[in-house]
Write a protein that holds these residues in place. Structure first.
Motif, short mmCIF file in Angstrom:
data_model
loop_
_atom_site.label_atom_id
_atom_site.label_comp_id
_atom_site.label_asym_id
_atom_site.label_seq_id
_atom_site.Cartn_x
_atom_site.Cartn_y
_atom_site.Cartn_z
N VAL A 23 2.52 -20.29 15.54
CA VAL A 23 1.45 -20.34 14.54
C VAL A 23 1.57 -19.09 13.69
N GLU A 24 1.22 -19.23 12.42
CA GLU A 24 1.32 -18.11 11.50
C GLU A 24 0.05 -17.29 11.52
N SER A 25 0.22 -15.99 11.54
CA SER A 25 -0.89 -15.06 11.46
C SER A 25 -0.48 -13.92 10.53
N GLY A 26 -0.95 -14.00 9.29
CA GLY A 26 -0.49 -13.03 8.30
C GLY A 26 0.99 -13.21 8.04
N ASP A 27 1.75 -12.13 8.23
CA ASP A 27 3.20 -12.21 8.02
C ASP A 27 3.95 -12.38 9.33
N ARG A 28 3.26 -12.72 10.40
CA ARG A 28 3.88 -12.90 11.70
C ARG A 28 3.85 -14.36 12.13
N GLU A 29 4.81 -14.73 12.95
CA GLU A 29 4.78 -16.00 13.64
C GLU A 29 4.58 -15.71 15.12
N LEU A 30 3.50 -16.25 15.67
CA LEU A 30 3.15 -15.99 17.05
C LEU A 30 3.45 -17.24 17.88
N GLU A 31 4.15 -17.03 18.99
CA GLU A 31 4.57 -18.16 19.83
C GLU A 31 3.49 -18.51 20.84
N ARG A 32 3.41 -19.78 21.17
CA ARG A 32 2.53 -20.25 22.24
C ARG A 32 3.28 -21.31 23.04
N VAL A 33 3.06 -21.29 24.36
CA VAL A 33 3.84 -22.14 25.26
C VAL A 33 2.92 -22.77 26.28
N LEU A 34 3.09 -24.06 26.49
CA LEU A 34 2.46 -24.77 27.60
C LEU A 34 3.58 -25.28 28.49
N ASP A 35 3.63 -24.78 29.73
CA ASP A 35 4.72 -25.07 30.64
C ASP A 35 4.17 -25.84 31.85
N VAL A 36 4.28 -27.16 31.79
CA VAL A 36 3.81 -28.02 32.90
C VAL A 36 4.94 -28.10 33.92
N ARG A 37 4.72 -27.53 35.09
CA ARG A 37 5.79 -27.42 36.07
C ARG A 37 5.75 -28.48 37.16
N ARG A 38 4.57 -29.08 37.36
CA ARG A 38 4.46 -30.03 38.47
C ARG A 38 3.39 -31.06 38.16
N VAL A 39 3.70 -32.32 38.46
CA VAL A 39 2.74 -33.41 38.41
C VAL A 39 2.66 -33.98 39.82
N GLU A 74 -2.16 7.67 16.03
CA GLU A 74 -1.62 6.68 15.11
C GLU A 74 -1.74 5.29 15.73
N GLU A 75 -2.17 4.34 14.93
CA GLU A 75 -2.24 2.95 15.36
C GLU A 75 -1.16 2.15 14.64
N THR A 76 -0.36 1.43 15.43
CA THR A 76 0.69 0.60 14.85
C THR A 76 0.50 -0.84 15.31
N PRO A 77 0.68 -1.79 14.41
CA PRO A 77 0.51 -3.20 14.79
C PRO A 77 1.65 -3.67 15.69
N GLY A 78 1.32 -4.55 16.60
CA GLY A 78 2.33 -5.12 17.50
C GLY A 78 1.83 -6.43 18.06
N THR A 79 2.51 -6.91 19.07
CA THR A 79 2.11 -8.15 19.73
C THR A 79 2.13 -7.94 21.24
N GLU A 80 1.37 -8.78 21.94
CA GLU A 80 1.42 -8.83 23.38
C GLU A 80 1.34 -10.30 23.80
N VAL A 81 1.75 -10.58 25.03
CA VAL A 81 1.73 -11.94 25.56
C VAL A 81 0.65 -12.03 26.62
N ARG A 82 -0.21 -13.01 26.49
CA ARG A 82 -1.25 -13.28 27.47
C ARG A 82 -0.88 -14.57 28.20
#
Length: 222
Positions: A23-39, A74-82
């Motif tokens: 998904v786009e957020s400003g000038d970044r593309e942020l990844e999202r993942v749904l990983d279904v491992r077991r049914v 100093e504050e610098t923009p970045g990303t993290e994974v939740r």
């Protein structure tokens, strides 16, 4: 998995599939993942799923430098994974591993087109449905007396006239119960905000937890 935040499904769906997109957020593309491992199947035969969800999000990282008797911040923009664990029963409910993991509801909604909303539990009705429950924790509010709210801990709180009188007519925002489920003795806790955890028995597995939610908790969720 024996604990998490309950999300109620307001539409029907049969399958949850893994996916990855951005998904786009400003000038970044942020990844999202749904990983279904077991049914797998619950003891009653319903189909269930288990997996993980993850999203990237923007954060500001703060760094400090020392030099010439000064402290420079100093504050610098970045990303993290939740990330979060995720389980559920298609068309019924989804459980995220924590309150911070409820973003997973949005990912399942994106995949299934179903509306999923964090549950609100009617704990008074839930308690009334337990024939032999002994509360060991009771968070309450909106009482008739001078005590407006509070949390009680102990054993079989409703067997004590003093605590039972205090809780009479109150609304509950959390409950801890020693109770039975089938032929098993359970120690569990639930919050009005949708969090449910089973502490005992130790051999209670993910399928048992989902079956318990389906049978005992979901009927009292909004």
């Amino acid at each position: 998995m024996k604990a998490g935040v309950l999300g109620i499904v307001h539409d029907d769906f049969e399958v949850v599939d893994s996916f990855s997109d951005t998904v786009e957020s400003g000038d970044r593309e942020l990844e999202r993942v749904l990983d279904v491992r077991r049914v797998f199947s619950l003891p009653s035969g319903e189909v269930a799923f288990e997996g993980r969800a993850a999203v990237e999000r923007e954060v500001d990282r703060t760094t400090a430098e020392l030099g010439f008797g000064e402290v420079r911040i100093e504050e610098t923009p970045g990303t993290e994974v939740r990330t979060t664990e995720l389980v559920g029963v298609p068309g019924e409910f989804v459980v995220a591993g924590s309150g911070e993991g409820t973003f997973a509801f949005d990912l399942v909604s994106h995949d299934t087109k179903a509306d999923i909303e964090r549950a609100t539990l009617d704990l008074s009705a839930f308690l009334d449905g337990q024939t032999d429950a002994e509360p060991w924790r009771a968070g309450f509010y909106d009482t008739d007396g001078n005590c407006e709210n509070g949390v009680l801990h102990g054993t079989d709180l409703l067997a004590d006239d003093r605590t039972a009188g205090l809780l009479d007519g109150a609304e509950f925002n959390q409950l801890g119960l020693d109770c039975s489920y089938g032929d098993r003795s359970l120690k569990m806790t639930a919050a009005e905000s949708g969090y449910v955890e089973v502490y005992r028995p130790s051999e209670f597995d993910t399928a048992d937890f989902l079956q318990y939610l389906l049978d005992e908790v979901v009927p009292h969720a909004e």
